[in-house]
Design an enzyme around this catalytic site. Structure first.
Site, PDB file in Angstrom:
ATOM      1  N   LYS A 134       0.868  -1.190   0.000  1.00  0.00           N
ATOM      2  CA  LYS A 134       0.000   0.000   0.000  1.00  0.00           C
ATOM      3  C   LYS A 134       0.893   1.224   0.000  1.00  0.00           C
ATOM      4  O   LYS A 134       1.795   1.335   0.846  1.00  0.00           O
ATOM      5  CB  LYS A 134      -0.833   0.010   1.279  1.00  0.00           C
ATOM      6  CG  LYS A 134      -1.988  -0.929   1.206  1.00  0.00           C
ATOM      7  CD  LYS A 134      -3.165  -0.186   0.644  1.00  0.00           C
ATOM      8  CE  LYS A 134      -4.179  -1.182   0.128  1.00  0.00           C
ATOM      9  NZ  LYS A 134      -5.111  -0.641  -0.813  1.00  0.00           N
ATOM     10  N   ASP A 162      -0.331  -0.048  -4.615  1.00  0.00           N
ATOM     11  CA  ASP A 162      -1.712   0.437  -4.673  1.00  0.00           C
ATOM     12  C   ASP A 162      -1.806   1.764  -3.945  1.00  0.00           C
ATOM     13  O   ASP A 162      -1.576   1.841  -2.745  1.00  0.00           O
ATOM     14  CB  ASP A 162      -2.638  -0.582  -3.993  1.00  0.00           C
ATOM     15  CG  ASP A 162      -4.109  -0.271  -4.233  1.00  0.00           C
ATOM     16  OD1 ASP A 162      -4.411   0.811  -4.784  1.00  0.00           O
ATOM     17  OD2 ASP A 162      -4.948  -1.109  -3.866  1.00  0.00           O
ATOM     18  N   GLU A 191      -1.621   0.400  -8.762  1.00  0.00           N
ATOM     19  CA  GLU A 191      -3.069   0.619  -8.871  1.00  0.00           C
ATOM     20  C   GLU A 191      -3.414   2.069  -8.594  1.00  0.00           C
ATOM     21  O   GLU A 191      -3.027   2.613  -7.561  1.00  0.00           O
ATOM     22  CB  GLU A 191      -3.825  -0.246  -7.837  1.00  0.00           C
ATOM     23  CG  GLU A 191      -3.817  -1.719  -8.134  1.00  0.00           C
ATOM     24  CD  GLU A 191      -4.456  -2.525  -6.994  1.00  0.00           C
ATOM     25  OE1 GLU A 191      -5.452  -2.081  -6.385  1.00  0.00           O
ATOM     26  OE2 GLU A 191      -3.920  -3.607  -6.701  1.00  0.00           O
ATOM     27  N   ASP A 214      -8.546  -0.239 -10.628  1.00  0.00           N
ATOM     28  CA  ASP A 214      -9.321  -0.960  -9.615  1.00  0.00           C
ATOM     29  C   ASP A 214     -10.609  -0.163  -9.390  1.00  0.00           C
ATOM     30  O   ASP A 214     -11.663  -0.486  -9.951  1.00  0.00           O
ATOM     31  CB  ASP A 214      -8.478  -1.095  -8.333  1.00  0.00           C
ATOM     32  CG  ASP A 214      -9.232  -1.751  -7.183  1.00  0.00           C
ATOM     33  OD1 ASP A 214     -10.431  -2.032  -7.343  1.00  0.00           O
ATOM     34  OD2 ASP A 214      -8.635  -1.970  -6.108  1.00  0.00           O
ATOM     35  N   LYS A 236     -12.620  -7.246  -8.230  1.00  0.00           N
ATOM     36  CA  LYS A 236     -13.063  -7.642  -6.896  1.00  0.00           C
ATOM     37  C   LYS A 236     -14.500  -8.149  -7.028  1.00  0.00           C
ATOM     38  O   LYS A 236     -15.442  -7.344  -7.117  1.00  0.00           O
ATOM     39  CB  LYS A 236     -13.012  -6.437  -5.960  1.00  0.00           C
ATOM     40  CG  LYS A 236     -11.600  -5.959  -5.614  1.00  0.00           C
ATOM     41  CD  LYS A 236     -11.684  -4.760  -4.669  1.00  0.00           C
ATOM     42  CE  LYS A 236     -10.404  -4.524  -3.901  1.00  0.00           C
ATOM     43  NZ  LYS A 236      -9.264  -4.186  -4.726  1.00  0.00           N
TER      44      LYS A 236
HETATM   45  O1  LIG Z   1      -5.519  -6.816  -4.014  1.00  0.00           O
HETATM   46  C1  LIG Z   1      -4.919  -7.382  -3.061  1.00  0.00           C
HETATM   47  O2  LIG Z   1      -3.799  -7.922  -3.208  1.00  0.00           O
HETATM   48  C2  LIG Z   1      -5.518  -7.427  -1.692  1.00  0.00           C
HETATM   49  C3  LIG Z   1      -6.770  -6.661  -1.499  1.00  0.00           C
HETATM   50  C4  LIG Z   1      -6.562  -5.167  -1.352  1.00  0.00           C
HETATM   51  O3  LIG Z   1      -5.463  -4.690  -1.487  1.00  0.00           O
HETATM   52  C5  LIG Z   1      -7.678  -4.336  -1.048  1.00  0.00           C
HETATM   53  C6  LIG Z   1      -8.887  -4.883  -0.704  1.00  0.00           C
HETATM   54  C7  LIG Z   1      -9.948  -4.077  -0.294  1.00  0.00           C
HETATM   55  C8  LIG Z   1      -9.793  -2.732  -0.149  1.00  0.00           C
HETATM   56  C9  LIG Z   1      -8.524  -2.052  -0.340  1.00  0.00           C
HETATM   57  O4  LIG Z   1      -7.986  -1.581   0.837  1.00  0.00           O
HETATM   58  C10 LIG Z   1      -7.497  -2.849  -1.115  1.00  0.00           C
HETATM   59  C11 LIG Z   1      -7.512  -2.292  -2.522  1.00  0.00           C
HETATM   60  O5  LIG Z   1      -7.787  -1.103  -2.670  1.00  0.00           O
HETATM   61  O6  LIG Z   1      -7.266  -2.975  -3.510  1.00  0.00           O
HETATM   62 MG   LIG Z   2      -6.799  -1.370  -5.125  1.00  0.00          MG
END
Ligand SMILES: O=C(O)CCC(=O)C1=CC=C[C@@H](O)[C@@H]1C(=O)O
Ligand SMILES: [Mg+2]
Length: 321
Positions: A134, A162, A191, A214, A236
């Protein structure tokens, strides 16, 4: 004979989980359990606060109505709320035997804070080394230094980053400045660096750092098209809808030469293991983004292989029908 039950559940989260500026103390969701003759199927419905458009109450009302209609012998249409459509379609797919059992339990380890922790995890990781960090939570310069340090220290590492649209174009540039141009190709994707898609595209063009969409997938005018600098889309399913819709999106992305990454919306272990099956089935060549189970304090009904969190059974579920 058909039977249908809807359950409510709540799992405490790890103390430090922050989503879109708010602390997520518990993960709240629903399961649907469908039975017909000697077959059964489970599905998870867990709208993610700050990400899903539907509330948990909306999801519960839609799920109850659908489940009662199905139990009474109908073939009700999916309600059209992404989390509900996803959960119901998983339960139906299990019931009908159309969701393959084989699963992809590789998960790109998710690192939100300390890069030292990531070193240990990556050192022990067999095969392709891919991790997700992150960024955008601290100073952009610090993020750039951390990414650079990891890429320098681990020559076969590929990083997913991300930013969740946290950066202005200037901050995004500050980040990029600290990543050695020779390492940028090993950023598998970043991302959503900037607030707008146009700024993110400009960032990719100017820095040579590939980006992924995303949040953009949930915008009405989003299209799956190949654009310079865009390498991947993060799908997702809880935010997308039925398995059929997920499949359509994976196909649309792949037809454009984009990598489709199946990713978590912080589902319980039940939903996550189903996502691992969907990933093995629809995106077998791509490590899915499913390393979110350890953000929780327990597993529910089904376990993730090798995970040591306590496991809660049906006694942790509150039946609603
Ligand atoms: O994508 C991944 O490897 C794990 C999931 C992930 O990073 C996320 C899941 C849900 C909300 C967010 O904080 C985050 C994202 O933004 O992609
Ligand atoms: Mg993301």
């Amino acid at each position: 004979m058909r039977s249908a039950q809807v359950y409510r559940w709540q799992i405490p989260m790890d103390a430090g989980v922050v989503l879109r500026d708010r602390r997520l103390k518990t993960r709240d969701g629903l399961f649907v359990h469908l039975q017909m003759a000697d077959r059964e199927g489970w599905g998870e419905i867990a709208p993610l606060p700050g990400f899903s458009r539907e509330s948990r109450d909306d999801a519960e009302a839609a799920l109850r109505a659908w489940s009662l209609a199905w139990r009474d012998g109908g073939e009700p249409l999916l309600p059209g709320l992404p989390s509900v459509d996803f959960g119901i379609s998983c339960a139906l797919a299990e019931l009908e035997g159309t969701l393959p059992q084989e699963a992809d339990y590789r998960a790109a380890p998710l690192c939100t804070g300390d890069p030292d922790e990531l070193f240990a995890v990556l050192a022990a990781m067999p095969g392709e080394k891919v991790a997700k960090i992150k960024v955008g939570l601290y100073e952009a310069v610090r993020d750039g230094m951390v990414a650079n340090l990891l890429l320098e220290a681990i020559p076969d590492l590929r990083l997913r980053l991300d930013a969740n649209r946290a950066w202005t174009p200037l901050k995004a540039q500050q980040f990029a400045k600290y990543v050695n141009p020779a390492y940028r190709e090993r950023i598998a994707f970043l991302e959503e660096p900037c607030k707008t898609r146009a700024d993110s595209l400009a960032f990719a063009r100017e820095t040579g750092i590939a980006i992924a969409w995303d949040e953009s997938l949930r915008e009405d005018d989003f299209r799956f098209v190949a654009e310079p600098g865009v390498r991947a889309v993060v799908i997702k399913p809880t935010l997308t809808g039925s398995i059929a819709k997920v499949r359509e999106q994976v196909n649309a992305a792949q037809a454009q030469g984009l990598t489709a990454v199946i990713s978590s919306s912080i589902e319980s272990s039940l939903g996550l293991t189903q996502l691992a099956r969907i990933a093995a089935w629809l995106t077998p060549d791509t490590v899915p983004g499913l390393d979110t189970l350890n953000l929780m304090q327990a597993q529910l009904l089904r376990t993730w292989p090798g995970n040591t969190l306590p496991h809660l059974g049906p006694e942790a579920l509150e039946p609603l029908l």
